[in-house]
Write an enzyme that holds these catalytic residues in place. Sequence first.
Site, PDB file in Angstrom:
ATOM      1  N   SER A   1     -24.821 -12.886  -8.301  1.00  0.00           N
ATOM      2  CA  SER A   1     -23.384 -13.168  -8.191  1.00  0.00           C
ATOM      3  C   SER A   1     -23.068 -14.486  -8.886  1.00  0.00           C
ATOM      4  CB  SER A   1     -22.971 -13.234  -6.723  1.00  0.00           C
ATOM      5  OG  SER A   1     -21.606 -13.552  -6.614  1.00  0.00           O
TER       6      SER A   1
ATOM      7  N   ASP B   1     -27.890 -14.393  -3.095  1.00  0.00           N
ATOM      8  CA  ASP B   1     -26.921 -13.538  -3.778  1.00  0.00           C
ATOM      9  C   ASP B   1     -27.583 -12.725  -4.885  1.00  0.00           C
ATOM     10  OD1 ASP B   1     -27.522 -15.709  -5.318  1.00  0.00           O
ATOM     11  OD2 ASP B   1     -25.503 -15.964  -6.118  1.00  0.00           O
TER      12      ASP B   1
END
Length: 422
Positions: A286, A328
Amino acid sequence: MKKHNSTELPSLGSVIGRGHLIVALIAVAMASVSLTLLGVLALRVYADHNLHLIARSISYTVEAAVVFDDKTAASEALGLIAGTEEVAHAQVLDSNGELIASWQRPENGFITELEMQVARVILEKPVSLPIVHQDREIGRVLLTGHGGSLMRFLLSGLAGIILCTAISAWVALYLARRQLRGIIGPLHSLASVAHAARSERVLDRRVPPAKIAELDNLGNDFNALLDELESWQSHLQTENETLAHQASHDSLTGLPNRGFFEGRLVRALRSAHKNNERVAVLFLDSDRFKGINDNFGHAAGDAVLVAVANRIRAQLREEDLVARLGGDEFAVLLTPLHKTADAERIADKILASMDMPIALPGDSSVVTSLSIGIAVYPDHGSTPGALLNAADAAMYQAKRLSRGAQFTAGAEHPVEPVQTRS
């Protein structure tokens, strides 16, 4: 104390069946032997009496031949009578003991010899009867009985004994089976259910009702115990499944974790090597997660991770796998892969799915993007570690060159993203 193996012990059914069979066979054997002995004794008396009658008939017939010392007539008369009766050997002697006529049964062979042996054992000594003429003994008749009738009687008796024994054995087994249904049947059912529960861990079977009160109560108590064991096993199995799922899946997103992904990747590479197939690994990161987490809080960060996980999973095929590696970072396993362009197409679909805003707690929303690195087996690595490292390096190359893009390991330029957001 010495323990006995249950397989060495006889079953209750076999004990009862053997008891019935032994009693029946003993009773039949005693009755058969008794009747056979009585029959043999009666036949012996009859045979002796018959031999005396035959000897008397011969003495009357050969009387004249003995008086005139006509051996030919004596032989003919002796053969005529002895040949039609149960006689094995017959002789006519004169008063001096000289042989006048003799007759021998012509049959030879094993059966004849056996009949003679039976006659010697059962019958008395050869019958000796005087030949009397005018109140003076002029000779003597000697007869040896033949065992043909005795042999046939003994064979018939043996056949009867075998038949009665077979019938008695069948009746005994029938009675044993009746007892088996009434007494041993419920015990056998109980033992079968207990064995299944102990050896096969099968707890859903139950003992059927019995017609005997004690056995029925025993079965009901055992069924109640199985109910408790089944409930405990179900609870334990649920807990084990929960623990196993927690050990192999991420608690936040519900996706498989790194250990599960690497194990699946090992099996996929082994299958691909065997079947000469291709496999792709996508490494996803991300781009704005840290800023979202810092500005909106950890709850918002968790919401973003859950949304990203769901959107990635929605773009994959049924046989593909997505896992959260930590933080992430995500990884996708595409197997089988026909060509590299298919992996790039799926990566583009994932990037495009990030275009929609993600709702956060507190009626706010954000838009995030992903950077994706693609590595293909066997082009970019032949081991799980090499393939993941190549995909990770490709992801950092995509992030460095352009956020919201995907990059294939070994390519010279990153592929343009569907939509790039800063």
